[in-house]
Scaffold this motif. Structure first.
Motif, mmCIF file in Angstrom:
data_model
loop_
_atom_site.group_PDB
_atom_site.id
_atom_site.type_symbol
_atom_site.label_atom_id
_atom_site.label_comp_id
_atom_site.label_asym_id
_atom_site.label_seq_id
_atom_site.Cartn_x
_atom_site.Cartn_y
_atom_site.Cartn_z
ATOM 1 N N ASN A 197 0.824 -1.212 0.000
ATOM 2 C CA ASN A 197 0.000 0.000 0.000
ATOM 3 C C ASN A 197 0.858 1.264 0.000
ATOM 4 N N GLN A 198 1.992 1.216 0.677
ATOM 5 C CA GLN A 198 2.906 2.358 0.681
ATOM 6 C C GLN A 198 3.470 2.580 -0.724
ATOM 7 N N VAL A 199 3.842 1.505 -1.406
ATOM 8 C CA VAL A 199 4.369 1.608 -2.762
ATOM 9 C C VAL A 199 3.308 2.200 -3.681
ATOM 10 N N LYS A 200 2.066 1.769 -3.520
ATOM 11 C CA LYS A 200 0.970 2.296 -4.337
ATOM 12 C C LYS A 200 0.753 3.781 -4.067
ATOM 13 N N GLN A 201 0.844 4.181 -2.807
ATOM 14 C CA GLN A 201 0.695 5.600 -2.456
ATOM 15 C C GLN A 201 1.826 6.421 -3.066
ATOM 16 N N GLU A 202 3.049 5.903 -2.994
ATOM 17 C CA GLU A 202 4.187 6.592 -3.598
ATOM 18 C C GLU A 202 3.980 6.744 -5.107
ATOM 19 N N GLN A 203 3.426 5.714 -5.743
ATOM 20 C CA GLN A 203 3.162 5.763 -7.181
ATOM 21 C C GLN A 203 2.106 6.827 -7.501
ATOM 22 N N ARG A 204 1.060 6.897 -6.695
ATOM 23 C CA ARG A 204 0.027 7.915 -6.923
ATOM 24 C C ARG A 204 0.621 9.319 -6.798
ATOM 25 N N GLN A 205 1.481 9.510 -5.809
ATOM 26 C CA GLN A 205 2.130 10.806 -5.628
ATOM 27 C C GLN A 205 3.042 11.109 -6.807
#
Length: 117
Positions: free
Chosen positions: A65-73
């Protein structure tokens, strides 16, 4: 440019030569940035390479989920670009981040960049 950035950019470009296009459907490109990516073969290939590494990192991450959040950012940053050069730099930055996470996830480097387990 830092030596690691040059090396990873060279790897991205050499790997990109084997990719056929972006990871998204260009016929559905709606934003200016997506259209610029579709119009530029190098950016298209780089998008595909980054997407492949991103998928691998998500699958191997302790916290996907952290990786996905970083990708969205990162997508917000990329989508704010107005030039091909800006987009290319955004991809280079994200590639370096993903490559680092890939190495950490594999145990090749520690989170503090020291080598080994």
């Amino acid at each position: 440019m830092k030596p690691l950035a040059v090396a990873t950019l060279a790897l991205t470009l050499s790997t990109a030569a084997f990719a056929e296009g972006p990871a998204f459907d260009c016929s559905k490109a709606s934003s200016k940035v997506e259209k610029m990516i579709c119009a530029d073969p190098t950016l298209s290939s780089t998008d595909s390479v980054n997407a492949d590494i991103y998928k691998e990192v998500v699958q191997t991450a302790d916290n996907p989920n952290q990786v996905k959040q970083e990708q969205r950012q990162w997508l917000k940053t990329r989508n704010a670009c107005q030039t091909v050069d800006c987009i290319a730099k955004a991809y280079d930055t994200r590639y370096n981040q993903l490559q680092h996470e890939r190495l950490v996830n594999s145990g090749a480097v520690n989170g503090d960049d020291s080598i080994g387990h």
